[in-house]
Design a protein around this motif. Structure first.
Motif, PDB file in Angstrom:
ATOM      1  N   TRP A   1       0.415  -1.034   0.180  1.00 15.09           N
ATOM      2  CA  TRP A   1       0.010  -0.089  -0.166  1.00 15.09           C
ATOM      3  C   TRP A   1       0.839   1.415  -0.020  1.00 15.09           C
ATOM      4  O   TRP A   1       1.200   1.715  -0.914  1.00 15.09           O
ATOM      5  CB  TRP A   1      -1.314  -0.051   1.315  1.00 15.09           C
TER       6      TRP A   1
ATOM      7  N   LEU B   1      -4.708  -1.644   1.747  1.00 12.89           N
ATOM      8  CA  LEU B   1      -5.036  -0.954   3.305  1.00 12.89           C
ATOM      9  C   LEU B   1      -6.076  -1.852   2.928  1.00 12.89           C
ATOM     10  O   LEU B   1      -6.095  -1.717   4.690  1.00 12.89           O
ATOM     11  CB  LEU B   1      -4.834   0.233   2.499  1.00 12.89           C
ATOM     12  N   ASN B   2      -6.652  -1.823   2.847  1.00  9.15           N
ATOM     13  CA  ASN B   2      -7.957  -1.980   2.562  1.00  9.15           C
ATOM     14  C   ASN B   2      -8.395  -3.862   3.597  1.00  9.15           C
ATOM     15  O   ASN B   2      -8.863  -4.375   4.440  1.00  9.15           O
ATOM     16  CB  ASN B   2      -9.465  -2.408   1.650  1.00  9.15           C
TER      17      ASN B   2
ATOM     18  N   GLY C   1      -3.953   5.726   7.487  1.00  5.39           N
ATOM     19  CA  GLY C   1      -4.383   5.246   6.596  1.00  5.39           C
ATOM     20  C   GLY C   1      -5.790   4.473   7.340  1.00  5.39           C
ATOM     21  O   GLY C   1      -7.223   4.502   6.428  1.00  5.39           O
TER      22      GLY C   1
ATOM     23  N   ARG D   1      -2.192   1.648  -3.352  1.00  2.00           N
ATOM     24  CA  ARG D   1      -3.560   1.047  -3.847  1.00  2.00           C
ATOM     25  C   ARG D   1      -3.948   0.744  -2.708  1.00  2.00           C
ATOM     26  O   ARG D   1      -3.645  -0.370  -2.427  1.00  2.00           O
ATOM     27  CB  ARG D   1      -2.993  -0.062  -4.538  1.00  2.00           C
ATOM     28  N   LYS D   2      -5.711   0.605  -2.891  1.00  2.00           N
ATOM     29  CA  LYS D   2      -6.222   1.590  -1.562  1.00  2.00           C
ATOM     30  C   LYS D   2      -6.283   0.085  -1.121  1.00  2.00           C
ATOM     31  O   LYS D   2      -7.028  -0.316   0.001  1.00  2.00           O
ATOM     32  CB  LYS D   2      -7.522   2.158  -2.179  1.00  2.00           C
ATOM     33  N   GLU D   3      -6.812  -1.414  -2.744  1.00  2.00           N
ATOM     34  CA  GLU D   3      -7.708  -2.701  -1.564  1.00  2.00           C
ATOM     35  C   GLU D   3      -6.052  -3.296  -1.215  1.00  2.00           C
ATOM     36  O   GLU D   3      -6.492  -3.755  -0.305  1.00  2.00           O
ATOM     37  CB  GLU D   3      -7.266  -3.678  -2.749  1.00  2.00           C
TER      38      GLU D   3
END
Length: 370
Positions: A108, A117-118, A156, A113-115
């Motif tokens: 991340w 972090l998620n 984040g 790329r947010k995926e």
């Protein structure tokens, strides 16, 4: 979205940030893992051949983790169990999540790329809601990669996630400090167990901004250097176990904690000298002849701990009485020590068998954080 809506959204984000800082003072500082600024340096470095090799390996783990589900375990059980024990096997399977969390966090930070972090959040929440420490530092020392991952991604995450994850980590640190294993009359309050205890408590303290945990680790490392390490450079555990394996096992957590404290407080606990004359630097130097081939050591011959014999009888590699210490077992010690003394990297390269500038990921992290 209209201009008024944008202003409201910015205001809400600012309000959340203020609330986060008030509820978790110090939580935004990053000392356990590379900071946002240091990650900018890493993003440039991963374009290089050597560093790209290590990063690509982590990225592969992160990409696989995107399609996998976390497998938290309620209680980590490794200490005191022989290989093949189903509790230990279940724990090692669950602990694969630690490396996944770390890889996702790095991915991340480098890609944005947010995926990643998620998915890191999914793993963290699963563990935070399921795992409870029994205050055993030999078990909890395995949480290292997760604590470092949290330090990388916490800015984040939303406040609710931070609260749940910080709560899990805090109760782990408090369990370590208050455990029966930490009573003064027990050897585990000052042998290698305490080195790992201090590391975990310190890492958690600085990752979540908890001053009580931070102060415990700072006071503790001074005492541990004076009590566990000896003026000649050897260690209490080396003499108890008659094994360099345990000298190394003592040094690694103390070195990791010393790096965090150097970054957080600008104090040099690598060269700090206790009233007895003991120091981390001296204990690393004492180990060098066994790593560069000048000396050898037959391990566990005079160990006073019965569990060492049980492991040997169980056929566990390296624990048979008289087995020569493998110098490669000291590579991690050298890599960590090289944060403070770059000359130690040369011997690490020799033992690894490479001339690369960055012979391991830890060398990359050292370069980024220095």
């Amino acid at each position: 979205m209209g201009r008024m809506q944008c202003r409201r959204l910015k205001y809400l984000l600012l309000l959340l940030t203020v609330c986060l800082c008030l509820e978790f003072p110090g939580v935004r500082a990053q000392y356990v893992a590379p900071s946002r600024k240091e990650m900018v340096r890493l993003k440039a470095m991963v374009k290089e051949g050597e560093v790209k090799k290590w990063y690509d390996s982590l990225l592969g783990i992160a990409n696989a983790a995107l399609a996998e589900a976390p497998q938290p375990i309620d209680t980590i059980r490794t200490e005191g169990l022989l290989q093949g024990d189903p509790r230990k096997t279940a724990t090692w399977n669950a602990l694969q999540d630690m490396r996944k969390m770390y890889a996702l966090a790095v991915a991340w930070r480098v890609t944005g790329r947010k995926e990643y972090l998620n998915k890191t959040s999914v793993y963290f929440i699963a563990w935070a809601d399921s795992n409870y420490s029994r205050g055993d530092p030999i078990d909890d020392t395995n949480l290292d990669p997760a604590i470092e991952a949290f330090d990388m991604v916490k800015d984040g995450l939303v406040p609710g996630e931070i609260k749940r994850i910080s709560g899990w980590l805090r109760r782990t640190g408090e369990a370590e400090m208050n455990a029966v294993y930490n009573r003064p009359e027990r050897a585990t309050s000052h042998n290698n167990w305490h080195s790992h205890r201090l590391k975990i408590v310190g890492e958690i303290g600085f990752a979540i901004g908890d001053k009580t945990l931070q102060d415990y680790a700072i006071k503790g490392i001074r005492q541990q250097i004076g009590r566990n390490l000896l003026p000649d450079g050897s260690s209490e555990d080396f003499h108890t176990r008659d094994a360099l394996h345990y000298h190394v096992y003592d040094l690694e957590p103390l070195l990791k904690l010393a790096i965090v404290l150097r970054r957080a407080t600008d104090s040099d606990y690598y060269r700090y000298e206790a009233p007895s004359g003991a120091s981390l630097a001296r204990s690393v130097e004492w180990l060098l002849p066994y790593l560069d081939g000048r000396q050898t050591h037959a391990e566990f011959v005079n160990s006073t701990v019965g569990f060492d014999r049980k492991r040997a009888e169980n056929g566990e590699a390296g624990y048979k009485s008289g087995t020569l210490f493998n110098p490669r077992s000291g590579i991690t010690t050298l890599l960590l020590a090289s944060y403070f003394d770059a000359e130690k990297l040369a011997l690490a390269r020799q033992l690894i068998g490479t001339e690369d500038t960055y012979p391991a990921w830890q060398a990359v992290v050292n370069a980024v954080e220095r």
